[in-house]
Design an enzyme around this catalytic site. Structure first.
Site, PDB file in Angstrom:
ATOM      1  N   GLY A  44       1.010  -1.281  -0.188  1.00  0.00           N
ATOM      2  CA  GLY A  44       0.009   0.084  -0.118  1.00  0.00           C
ATOM      3  C   GLY A  44       0.869   1.281  -0.016  1.00  0.00           C
ATOM      4  O   GLY A  44       0.478   2.224  -0.649  1.00  0.00           O
ATOM      5  N   CYS A  45       1.942   1.284   0.905  1.00  0.00           N
ATOM      6  CA  CYS A  45       2.778   2.433   0.942  1.00  0.00           C
ATOM      7  C   CYS A  45       3.571   2.609  -0.278  1.00  0.00           C
ATOM      8  O   CYS A  45       3.688   3.806  -1.045  1.00  0.00           O
ATOM      9  CB  CYS A  45       3.663   2.273   2.009  1.00  0.00           C
ATOM     10  SG  CYS A  45       2.712   2.068   3.545  1.00  0.00           S
ATOM     11  N   THR A  46       3.868   1.726  -1.108  1.00  0.00           N
ATOM     12  CA  THR A  46       4.509   1.843  -2.284  1.00  0.00           C
ATOM     13  C   THR A  46       3.786   2.264  -3.510  1.00  0.00           C
ATOM     14  O   THR A  46       4.125   3.394  -4.070  1.00  0.00           O
ATOM     15  CB  THR A  46       5.296   0.371  -2.821  1.00  0.00           C
ATOM     16  OG1 THR A  46       6.008  -0.204  -1.843  1.00  0.00           O
ATOM     17  CG2 THR A  46       5.762   0.314  -4.253  1.00  0.00           C
ATOM     18  N   GLY A  49       3.006   6.039  -2.586  1.00  0.00           N
ATOM     19  CA  GLY A  49       4.310   6.903  -3.144  1.00  0.00           C
ATOM     20  C   GLY A  49       4.346   6.883  -4.670  1.00  0.00           C
ATOM     21  O   GLY A  49       4.876   8.019  -5.209  1.00  0.00           O
TER      22      GLY A  49
END
Length: 157
Positions: A44-46, A49
């Site tokens: 999710g963070c990738t 970003g």
């Protein structure tokens, strides 16, 4: 004290990638998007970003700087930033000072265990350092577009 919509954000200083120290006061005259995420190199963070990366030119055209922030180390951030070719800096908040300022540390559950973690949240600060919009408990799909639209509207105001 935590941030409040339509109030100035307390100045802070924090270490970031590329050997920088980010301070809010040094960014006066530019709009600022600060997005908090749980952990470098997680799915999710990738994806989040990458969304900010892919819209970076549009944010720049709207006089808006972007900073990602998590509790990961600068070394972890440098690897994540390099691997994903992020054109913006990532802030390391190991002592959670900035997380506390924005009140993003929340009780979370994973596999039945409770722990304190970063609630995925994004904040839009105007060119005078005033918090204008916040998104808490963010779901990644469509989020970057919503933040970009708000930044563009604020830049026109």
């Amino acid at each position: 004290m935590a941030v409040v919509i339509d109030q100035p954000v307390t100045d802070f200083e924090a270490p970031a990638t590329s050997g920088q120290t980010v301070s809010l006061s040094a960014l006066k005259g530019k709009q600022v998007v600060i997005y908090f995420y749980p952990k470098d190199s997680t799915p999710g963070c990738t994806t989040e970003g990458q969304g900010f990366r892919d819209q970076y030119a549009a944010f720049q055209a709207a006089n808006t700087e972007i900073f990602g922030i998590s509790r990961d180390s600068l070394k972890s951030h440098e690897n994540f930033k390099c691997k994903q070719a992020f054109p913006f800096e990532l802030i390391s908040d190991k002592d959670e000072a900035v997380c506390q300022l924005f009140d993003v540390i929340k009780l979370k559950k994973l596999y039945g265990k409770e722990y304190l973690g970063v609630d995925r949240s994004t904040f839009l600060i105007d060119k005078n350092g005033v918090l204008r919009q916040e998104w808490r408990g963010v779901k990644v799909p469509g989020h970057v577009d919503a933040v970009l639209a708000a930044a563009q509207d604020l830049n026109k105001a």
